[in-house]
Design an enzyme around this catalytic site. Structure first.
Site, PDB file in Angstrom:
ATOM      1  N   SER A  82      26.661  -4.372  -8.302  1.00 11.94           N
ATOM      2  CA  SER A  82      26.309  -5.744  -8.123  1.00 11.94           C
ATOM      3  C   SER A  82      25.375  -5.836  -6.785  1.00 11.94           C
ATOM      4  CB  SER A  82      27.687  -6.622  -7.309  1.00 11.94           C
ATOM      5  OG  SER A  82      27.493  -7.935  -7.412  1.00 11.94           O
ATOM      6  N   ASP A 174      28.146 -14.752   8.752  1.00 15.82           N
ATOM      7  CA  ASP A 174      27.118 -15.897   9.105  1.00 15.82           C
ATOM      8  C   ASP A 174      25.664 -15.639   8.042  1.00 15.82           C
ATOM      9  OD1 ASP A 174      28.870 -17.054  10.624  1.00 15.82           O
ATOM     10  OD2 ASP A 174      27.826 -16.307  12.544  1.00 15.82           O
ATOM     11  N   HIS A 236      33.372  -8.284 -13.816  1.00 11.49           N
ATOM     12  CA  HIS A 236      32.290  -7.865 -13.013  1.00 11.49           C
ATOM     13  C   HIS A 236      32.730  -6.490 -12.161  1.00 11.49           C
ATOM     14  CE1 HIS A 236      28.889  -8.196 -10.417  1.00 11.49           C
ATOM     15  NE2 HIS A 236      29.336  -8.539  -9.368  1.00 11.49           N
TER      16      HIS A 236
END
Length: 255
Positions: A82, A174, A236
């Site tokens: 990924s 964040d 996945h």
């Protein structure tokens, strides 16, 4: 910047693993232990994940250069899933002399439409009141409604760590949330006409839509010596959903 690393095995060819979004190097432990009898295995925590330092921006090319610095001068077999697969592909394209062969797990060198699912996970984790948290079980209960899949929930909670000053998320939530466009993107223009001529293995999940026939053109252009394998019964997270099959496929590819 030095990345957190775990090394297994004393002899044999080198294999380096790059995990995906929300992961850690230890996600590859099962495969690494199996390979360590005849390989030297390096598990890395990617920047902004696990125990590795955080960066101020998210840039696949910069991340690839950071991983390249950890490899050293000896060419390796590089495995990436990924997000880690995109980092690994960029590394092979930018530093082909460091990559003896490349295995990419369920990701393609393309821009994906959306990261809404990932944004949802990030928002859920950020909403957890860490100051009021008393136990990991309480955290799991708090995430259950937003993340009903127990496997995904447990995967995310691996990143929750307790220190002397309380609970913390190890990931840079964040930054990852603010740069989702870059995360699902691909720096194709900045890579120019770069291609990698070493052997490449794509391992996809048969129940995943991250690799499709539409991606074949770019895969072949960037990595002309590739072959593709679909693992039945896997989505996945191929290496965790079908670990034995994944390991057998990888073994046949590695030196």
């Amino acid at each position: 910047m030095s990345l957190h690393r775990t090394e297994l095995g004393d002899s044999g060819p080198r294999v380096v693993f790059c995990h995906g979004l929300f992961g850690q190097g230890k996600n590859w432990t099962q495969a690494a232990k199996a390979l360590s009898a005849d390989h030297r295995v390096l598990l890395l925590d990617m920047p902004n994940h696990g125990r590795s330092p955080w960066t101020e921006t998210f840039d696949f090319l910069e991340l690839a250069d950071l991983v390249a610095a950890e490899i050293g001068d000896e060419p390796v077999a590089l495995v990436g899933h990924s997000m880690g697969g995109k980092i690994a592909m960029c590394l092979a394209l930018r530093h082909p002399e460091l990559v003896e062969r490349l295995a990419v797990v369920d990701i393609a060198p393309v821009v994906y439409d959306s990261g809404r699912e990932f944004v949802g996970y990030i928002e859920t984790m950020r909403a957890l009141d860490l100051e009021a948290l008393e136990s990991r079980g309480q955290a799991e209960a708090a995430l259950e409604e937003a993340v009903p899949n127990r496997v995904v929930r447990s995967f995310l909670l691996q990143n929750l760590r307790r220190t002397d000053d309380g609970w913390h998320w190890q990931m840079n939530l964040d930054l990852l949330g603010e740069h989702m466009a870059e995360l699902v993107g691909w720096p194709g223009e900045r890579l120019g006409d770069a291609s990698y001529d070493g052997p490449v293995l794509w391992v996809g999940g048969a129940r995943s839509d991250y690799i499709s026939d539409d991606h074949a053109g770019e895969m072949d252009r960037r990595f002309p010596r590739n072959r593709r394998v679909l693992v039945k019964g896997a989505g996945h997270w191929v290496h965790s959903e079908q670990p034995d099959v994944f390991l057998e496929v990888l073994r046949r590819f590695l030196p």
